[in-house]
Every structure is written in structure tokens, then in C-alpha cells.
Write a protein that holds these residues in place. Structure first.
Motif, PDB file in Angstrom:
ATOM      1  N   HIS A 133       0.843  -1.195   0.000  1.00 44.97           N
ATOM      2  CA  HIS A 133       0.000   0.000   0.000  1.00 44.97           C
ATOM      3  C   HIS A 133       0.884   1.254   0.000  1.00 44.97           C
ATOM      4  O   HIS A 133       0.586   2.239  -0.668  1.00 44.97           O
ATOM      5  CB  HIS A 133      -0.913   0.001   1.225  1.00 44.97           C
ATOM      6  N   GLY A 134       1.982   1.193   0.749  1.00 45.98           N
ATOM      7  CA  GLY A 134       2.907   2.321   0.783  1.00 45.98           C
ATOM      8  C   GLY A 134       3.596   2.551  -0.544  1.00 45.98           C
ATOM      9  O   GLY A 134       3.809   3.698  -0.960  1.00 45.98           O
ATOM     10  N   LEU A 135       3.959   1.473  -1.235  1.00 45.04           N
ATOM     11  CA  LEU A 135       4.563   1.611  -2.557  1.00 45.04           C
ATOM     12  C   LEU A 135       3.604   2.310  -3.524  1.00 45.04           C
ATOM     13  O   LEU A 135       4.012   3.164  -4.316  1.00 45.04           O
ATOM     14  CB  LEU A 135       4.941   0.238  -3.109  1.00 45.04           C
ATOM     15  N   ALA A 136       2.326   1.948  -3.428  1.00 42.51           N
ATOM     16  CA  ALA A 136       1.337   2.582  -4.306  1.00 42.51           C
ATOM     17  C   ALA A 136       1.195   4.060  -3.990  1.00 42.51           C
ATOM     18  O   ALA A 136       1.186   4.911  -4.893  1.00 42.51           O
ATOM     19  CB  ALA A 136      -0.011   1.873  -4.164  1.00 42.51           C
ATOM     20  N   HIS A 137       1.080   4.396  -2.701  1.00 40.98           N
ATOM     21  CA  HIS A 137       0.961   5.801  -2.318  1.00 40.98           C
ATOM     22  C   HIS A 137       2.240   6.566  -2.657  1.00 40.98           C
ATOM     23  O   HIS A 137       2.191   7.700  -3.152  1.00 40.98           O
ATOM     24  CB  HIS A 137       0.691   5.923  -0.814  1.00 40.98           C
ATOM     25  N   GLY A 138       3.367   5.956  -2.370  1.00 44.38           N
ATOM     26  CA  GLY A 138       4.640   6.644  -2.559  1.00 44.38           C
ATOM     27  C   GLY A 138       4.935   6.959  -4.005  1.00 44.38           C
ATOM     28  O   GLY A 138       5.673   7.916  -4.297  1.00 44.38           O
ATOM     29  N   SER A 139       4.390   6.180  -4.922  1.00 47.16           N
ATOM     30  CA  SER A 139       4.615   6.450  -6.341  1.00 47.16           C
ATOM     31  C   SER A 139       3.815   7.651  -6.820  1.00 47.16           C
ATOM     32  O   SER A 139       4.057   8.166  -7.906  1.00 47.16           O
ATOM     33  CB  SER A 139       4.251   5.216  -7.179  1.00 47.16           C
ATOM     34  N   GLU A 140       2.853   8.092  -5.997  1.00 44.33           N
ATOM     35  CA  GLU A 140       1.978   9.192  -6.392  1.00 44.33           C
ATOM     36  C   GLU A 140       2.124  10.413  -5.498  1.00 44.33           C
ATOM     37  O   GLU A 140       1.469  11.433  -5.737  1.00 44.33           O
ATOM     38  CB  GLU A 140       0.524   8.702  -6.387  1.00 44.33           C
ATOM     39  N   LEU A 141       2.953  10.320  -4.467  1.00 48.89           N
ATOM     40  CA  LEU A 141       3.182  11.431  -3.545  1.00 48.89           C
ATOM     41  C   LEU A 141       4.668  11.744  -3.476  1.00 48.89           C
ATOM     42  O   LEU A 141       5.505  10.865  -3.683  1.00 48.89           O
ATOM     43  CB  LEU A 141       2.670  11.088  -2.142  1.00 48.89           C
ATOM     44  N   ALA A 142       4.984  12.994  -3.173  1.00 46.83           N
ATOM     45  CA  ALA A 142       6.392  13.386  -3.082  1.00 46.83           C
ATOM     46  C   ALA A 142       6.587  14.361  -1.935  1.00 46.83           C
ATOM     47  O   ALA A 142       5.811  15.303  -1.760  1.00 46.83           O
ATOM     48  CB  ALA A 142       6.844  14.034  -4.397  1.00 46.83           C
ATOM     49  N   GLY A 143       7.613  14.120  -1.140  1.00 45.16           N
ATOM     50  CA  GLY A 143       8.002  15.073  -0.104  1.00 45.16           C
ATOM     51  C   GLY A 143       7.491  14.711   1.273  1.00 45.16           C
ATOM     52  O   GLY A 143       6.481  14.021   1.435  1.00 45.16           O
ATOM     53  N   ALA A 144       8.191  15.214   2.283  1.00 42.96           N
ATOM     54  CA  ALA A 144       7.879  14.891   3.674  1.00 42.96           C
ATOM     55  C   ALA A 144       6.489  15.362   4.074  1.00 42.96           C
ATOM     56  O   ALA A 144       5.787  14.684   4.842  1.00 42.96           O
ATOM     57  CB  ALA A 144       8.927  15.506   4.595  1.00 42.96           C
ATOM     58  N   ALA A 145       6.057  16.516   3.567  1.00 41.08           N
ATOM     59  CA  ALA A 145       4.735  17.035   3.937  1.00 41.08           C
ATOM     60  C   ALA A 145       3.632  16.104   3.447  1.00 41.08           C
ATOM     61  O   ALA A 145       2.687  15.793   4.182  1.00 41.08           O
ATOM     62  CB  ALA A 145       4.546  18.435   3.360  1.00 41.08           C
ATOM     63  N   ALA A 146       3.742  15.634   2.205  1.00 44.84           N
ATOM     64  CA  ALA A 146       2.737  14.724   1.654  1.00 44.84           C
ATOM     65  C   ALA A 146       2.727  13.404   2.408  1.00 44.84           C
ATOM     66  O   ALA A 146       1.654  12.859   2.708  1.00 44.84           O
ATOM     67  CB  ALA A 146       2.998  14.490   0.170  1.00 44.84           C
ATOM     68  N   TRP A 147       3.905  12.894   2.719  1.00 43.59           N
ATOM     69  CA  TRP A 147       3.967  11.626   3.448  1.00 43.59           C
ATOM     70  C   TRP A 147       3.405  11.775   4.860  1.00 43.59           C
ATOM     71  O   TRP A 147       2.763  10.868   5.381  1.00 43.59           O
ATOM     72  CB  TRP A 147       5.409  11.125   3.494  1.00 43.59           C
ATOM     73  N   SER A 148       3.634  12.942   5.476  1.00 42.91           N
ATOM     74  CA  SER A 148       3.066  13.180   6.809  1.00 42.91           C
ATOM     75  C   SER A 148       1.546  13.176   6.766  1.00 42.91           C
ATOM     76  O   SER A 148       0.886  12.607   7.636  1.00 42.91           O
ATOM     77  CB  SER A 148       3.563  14.532   7.355  1.00 42.91           C
ATOM     78  N   GLY A 149       0.977  13.818   5.744  1.00 41.46           N
ATOM     79  CA  GLY A 149      -0.475  13.803   5.600  1.00 41.46           C
ATOM     80  C   GLY A 149      -1.008  12.412   5.381  1.00 41.46           C
ATOM     81  O   GLY A 149      -2.042  12.022   5.947  1.00 41.46           O
TER      82      GLY A 149
END
Length: 210
Positions: A133-149
Motif C-alpha cells: 500500500h505504501g509503494l502505491a501511495h509513494g509512487s503518487e506522492l512526493a516530499g515529507a509534507a505529503a507523506w506526513s499527511g
């Protein structure tokens, strides 16, 4: 003290949980940045949303330490996102969607079968799927702020599932509420699990046939 959540809302939310996964958010063509984008992301991929709610619900009902599996999911979700940012999706991309579908199948079966696992085994099982699930999200998000959200939204979804599960568990303990309520508190998660497992199986079959 019993949870201050109306029983009708609890049961309806539990039964309708897998139905939410009938709609699937569209994947973006590029990575999104910013806290708001990251926070919204788990809600736009409804298969992710259903899986996270299911983890919280199952953990509350069937594990001795309900917080452990959701916490593991959050940690490995973030690890998967970081791996995606490092380019892991290029190597694992073909397995991501099948593994997400498999997670729906497995989480649904856990609920439908009312299967209890040890805290460690449950966390390991949930965490393994969380990585994808993280791989899927991570391929579409970038940066610490997005990952925090993304992490905050995931934690809130798990907390919602836990809240529903704990409310249902409390209903079972309150025998004076009547046998019908007890039956519903048992059957609603099983129905939700069966529907979620069916959805996961259909997604897997669709991927194989595509």
C-alpha cells in the motif's frame, strides 16, 4: 464505559465498509506534493480506505493488542512510500496492485472467519501488505509534507476501524441489551469481511484476465 457511538451507525458503517471499495480513485500521472494532497490520498483510493478500516476493525475484535497491527501498518506504509521514492516501484511495480487486491481478500477473510491471531503474527501479516500500500501511495506522492499527511490520514482510518470494533465488542458484553443486538454485533463484521474478500478476489481475477 461503553463507547458513545450510536449502535445503528456502528452496524451500518461496518456492513457498508466493503461497499465503499466499489469506487476506485484514479491514479495520478505524476507525484503530488503537500500535506493536503497526502492527507487526501488514502481517501481517494477507496480500496486503500477499506483495507485500513478493516485492519482497525479486525484488530479490535480479534487480536490481544488491538493497537499493534494498525501501528505496524502505519510504519510499513511509510517504509513502502520511502522505497517508492527511491525507485523500488520500477522493480516491484507489477506486484503492487495484485498485492493490494490480495490484502482485501485476506483482511476480508480474517473478518468473515472471525479468525484470531497472536499480536505478533497479526502485525506481521498486516505489515507485509502495508508495504505494498505504501509503494502505491509513494509512487503518487512526493516530499515529507505529503507523506506526513498520508500517515495521519491512515492513522485516523485505523482509529475509526478500532472505534467501531470496540463498540461492537462492548455490545457483545452487554447481554442485557438482548440476543438480537448480540447477533448483529457478531454478524455485521462477518458480512463486511465476506464482501471485502469477494471484492479482493474479483480484483485479483480482473488483474489476471487483463
Amino acid at each position: 464505559m461503553r463507547p458513545a457511538l450510536p449502535r445503528t451507525a456502528v452496524l451500518c458503517a461496518t456492513v457498508l465498509l466493503p461497499a465503499l471499495a466499489l469506487a476506485h480513485g484514479e491514479a495520478g500521472d505524476h507525484a503530488h506534493a503537500g500535506f493536503t494532497a497526502g492527507f487526501a490520498h488514502p481517501f481517494t483510493g477507496i480500496d486503500h480506505l477499506a483495507a485500513m478500516l478493516a485492519v482497525g476493525l479486525w484488530s479490535a475484535l480479534h487480536t490481544p493488542r488491538p493497537w499493534l497491527a494498525p501501528l505496524t501498518f502505519v510504519g510499513l506504509l511509510l517504509a513502502g512510500a520511502l522505497l517508492a521514492a527511491a525507485g523500488a516501484v520500477a522493480e516491484l511495480g507489477a506486484t503492487v496492485e495484485p498485492m493490494i487486491a490480495a490484502s482485501l481478500l485476506v483482511f476480508g477473510l480474517l473478518l468473515a472467519a472471525r479468525l484470531s491471531l497472536s499480536a505478533g503474527l497479526g502485525a506481521a501479516l498486516v505489515g507485509g501488505f502495508a508495504l505494498f500500500h505504501g509503494l502505491a501511495h509513494g509512487s503518487e506522492l512526493a516530499g515529507a509534507a505529503a507523506w506526513s499527511g498520508m500517515v495521519l490520514a491512515t492513522a485516523l482510518l485505523h482509529a475509526t476501524g478500532l472505534w467501531i470494533g470496540l463498540a461492537l465488542r462492548q455490545m457483545r458484553l452487554e447481554s442485557e441489551r438482548g440476543a438480537a443486538a448480540v447477533r448483529m454485533s457478531v454478524q455485521a463484521p462477518q458480512l463486511a469481511g465476506a464482501a471485502l474478500a469477494t471484492l479482493g478476489a474479483a480484483m485479483l481475477a480482473g488483474g489476471w484476465l487483463a
